[in-house]
Design a protein around this motif. Structure first.
Motif, mmCIF file in Angstrom:
data_model
loop_
_atom_site.group_PDB
_atom_site.id
_atom_site.type_symbol
_atom_site.label_atom_id
_atom_site.label_comp_id
_atom_site.label_asym_id
_atom_site.label_seq_id
_atom_site.Cartn_x
_atom_site.Cartn_y
_atom_site.Cartn_z
ATOM 1 N N GLU A 1 39.344 17.773 59.819
ATOM 2 C CA GLU A 1 39.313 16.302 59.715
ATOM 3 C C GLU A 1 40.673 15.564 59.841
ATOM 4 O OE1 GLU A 1 36.253 14.727 59.120
ATOM 5 O OE2 GLU A 1 35.370 16.845 59.195
ATOM 6 N N LYS A 2 40.693 14.241 59.831
ATOM 7 C CA LYS A 2 42.011 13.428 59.956
ATOM 8 C C LYS A 2 42.776 13.789 58.736
ATOM 9 C CE LYS A 2 40.694 9.533 62.850
ATOM 10 N NZ LYS A 2 41.068 8.226 62.975
ATOM 11 N N ASN A 3 44.261 14.155 58.932
ATOM 12 C CA ASN A 3 44.947 14.644 57.829
ATOM 13 C C ASN A 3 45.460 13.508 57.002
ATOM 14 O OD1 ASN A 3 46.505 16.115 56.539
ATOM 15 N ND2 ASN A 3 47.785 16.619 58.077
ATOM 16 N N ASP A 4 44.441 12.491 56.550
ATOM 17 C CA ASP A 4 44.855 11.276 55.675
ATOM 18 C C ASP A 4 45.784 11.443 54.493
ATOM 19 O OD1 ASP A 4 43.880 9.852 57.512
ATOM 20 O OD2 ASP A 4 41.831 9.739 56.424
ATOM 21 N N ALA A 5 45.566 12.912 53.865
ATOM 22 C CA ALA A 5 46.150 13.081 52.723
ATOM 23 C C ALA A 5 47.790 13.605 52.697
ATOM 24 C CB ALA A 5 45.437 14.493 52.022
ATOM 25 N N TYR A 6 48.093 13.805 54.031
ATOM 26 C CA TYR A 6 49.382 13.997 54.111
ATOM 27 C C TYR A 6 49.864 13.117 55.334
ATOM 28 C CZ TYR A 6 48.557 18.223 51.684
ATOM 29 O OH TYR A 6 48.245 19.304 50.523
ATOM 30 N N ALA A 7 49.516 11.995 55.551
ATOM 31 C CA ALA A 7 49.681 11.214 56.777
ATOM 32 C C ALA A 7 51.204 10.620 56.640
ATOM 33 C CB ALA A 7 48.870 10.040 56.880
ATOM 34 N N TYR B 1 53.796 12.210 55.967
ATOM 35 C CA TYR B 1 54.645 13.113 56.490
ATOM 36 C C TYR B 1 54.559 13.166 57.992
ATOM 37 C CZ TYR B 1 54.769 14.458 51.462
ATOM 38 O OH TYR B 1 54.774 14.382 50.287
ATOM 39 N N PHE B 2 53.746 12.534 58.739
ATOM 40 C CA PHE B 2 53.656 12.556 60.318
ATOM 41 C C PHE B 2 53.772 11.187 60.793
ATOM 42 C CE2 PHE B 2 51.290 16.211 58.465
ATOM 43 C CZ PHE B 2 51.354 17.017 59.317
ATOM 44 N N VAL B 3 54.158 11.179 62.170
ATOM 45 C CA VAL B 3 54.328 10.274 62.900
ATOM 46 C C VAL B 3 53.042 10.340 63.846
ATOM 47 C CG1 VAL B 3 55.785 8.708 64.586
ATOM 48 C CG2 VAL B 3 56.599 9.805 62.427
ATOM 49 N N GLY B 4 52.251 9.637 63.916
ATOM 50 C CA GLY B 4 51.054 9.808 64.632
ATOM 51 C C GLY B 4 49.940 10.609 64.045
ATOM 52 N N GLN B 5 48.772 11.081 64.820
ATOM 53 C CA GLN B 5 47.756 11.481 63.967
ATOM 54 C C GLN B 5 47.645 12.865 64.077
ATOM 55 O OE1 GLN B 5 44.940 9.795 62.364
ATOM 56 N NE2 GLN B 5 44.835 11.747 61.725
ATOM 57 N N SER B 6 47.456 13.482 62.921
ATOM 58 C CA SER B 6 47.339 15.198 62.918
ATOM 59 C C SER B 6 45.803 15.028 62.149
ATOM 60 C CB SER B 6 48.351 15.670 62.003
ATOM 61 O OG SER B 6 48.297 15.075 60.664
ATOM 62 N N TYR B 7 45.497 16.517 62.435
ATOM 63 C CA TYR B 7 44.087 16.757 61.676
ATOM 64 C C TYR B 7 44.367 18.170 60.841
ATOM 65 C CZ TYR B 7 42.290 13.653 65.355
ATOM 66 O OH TYR B 7 42.144 12.480 65.929
ATOM 67 N N LEU B 8 43.513 18.447 59.857
ATOM 68 C CA LEU B 8 43.766 19.570 59.046
ATOM 69 C C LEU B 8 42.508 20.298 58.791
ATOM 70 C CD1 LEU B 8 46.023 21.095 57.167
ATOM 71 C CD2 LEU B 8 44.973 19.404 55.325
ATOM 72 N N ALA B 9 42.485 21.545 58.961
ATOM 73 C CA ALA B 9 41.365 22.502 58.633
ATOM 74 C C ALA B 9 41.727 23.504 57.804
ATOM 75 C CB ALA B 9 40.723 22.967 59.928
ATOM 76 N N LEU B 10 41.295 23.617 56.508
ATOM 77 C CA LEU B 10 41.768 24.541 55.532
ATOM 78 C C LEU B 10 40.854 25.847 56.184
ATOM 79 C CD1 LEU B 10 43.320 25.580 53.037
ATOM 80 C CD2 LEU B 10 41.407 24.790 51.810
ATOM 81 N N GLU C 1 47.885 15.408 67.611
ATOM 82 C CA GLU C 1 47.598 14.613 69.078
ATOM 83 C C GLU C 1 48.832 14.457 69.623
ATOM 84 O OE1 GLU C 1 45.882 10.944 68.066
ATOM 85 O OE2 GLU C 1 43.881 11.579 67.906
ATOM 86 N N PRO C 2 48.778 14.444 71.092
ATOM 87 C CA PRO C 2 49.966 14.000 71.838
ATOM 88 C C PRO C 2 50.779 12.988 71.254
ATOM 89 C CG PRO C 2 48.045 14.462 73.386
ATOM 90 C CD PRO C 2 47.599 14.078 71.791
ATOM 91 N N GLY C 3 51.990 13.467 71.280
ATOM 92 C CA GLY C 3 53.124 12.363 70.776
ATOM 93 C C GLY C 3 53.223 12.574 69.028
ATOM 94 N N CYS C 4 52.227 13.266 68.273
ATOM 95 C CA CYS C 4 52.502 13.181 67.109
ATOM 96 C C CYS C 4 53.481 14.200 66.620
ATOM 97 C CB CYS C 4 51.145 13.846 66.445
ATOM 98 S SG CYS C 4 51.067 13.968 64.614
ATOM 99 N N ARG C 5 54.366 13.868 65.612
ATOM 100 C CA ARG C 5 55.159 14.669 64.887
ATOM 101 C C ARG C 5 55.174 14.599 63.399
ATOM 102 N NH1 ARG C 5 59.862 12.630 63.072
ATOM 103 N NH2 ARG C 5 60.116 10.535 63.496
ATOM 104 N N ASN C 6 55.749 15.929 63.170
ATOM 105 C CA ASN C 6 55.836 16.062 61.678
ATOM 106 C C ASN C 6 57.385 15.679 61.062
ATOM 107 O OD1 ASN C 6 55.817 18.899 59.360
ATOM 108 N ND2 ASN C 6 54.749 16.836 59.014
#
Length: 83
Positions: A12-18, A20-29, A44-49
């Motif tokens: 799912e969209k990684n809203d809980a840790y958003a 800490y990111f620039v751009g969209q990331s997804y998290l699956a436990l 996603e392309p261009g996203c960084r932590n």
């Protein structure tokens, strides 16, 4: 050309840790056993932590696809390219 099939679920969209990111990331436990969590983070392309420190433990990065950079404290920037 073959369709890309990810090794792990994207999650799912990684809203809980958003923050800490620039751009969209997804998290699956994937697992959480005896205080050790294993998760798949998809960028996603261009996203960084953002640069960060793990104060209460370590982090193991298992890169399975794509291209990106990582850097450990007091070491050089490293490029990862996987195809």
């Amino acid at each position: 050309m073959e369709e890309f099939k990810p090794l792990f679920a994207i999650g799912e969209k990684n809203d809980a840790y958003a923050k800490y990111f620039v751009g969209q990331s997804y998290l699956a436990l994937l697992a959480n056993n005896q205080g050790v969590g294993v998760a798949n983070v998809t960028f996603e392309p261009g996203c960084r932590n953002n640069w960060h420190i793990h104060h209460k433990g370590a982090q193991i990065l298992l890169c399975v696809d794509g291209r990106g950079y990582y850097q450990e404290r007091k070491n050089h920037l490293n490029l990862i390219i996987l195809t």
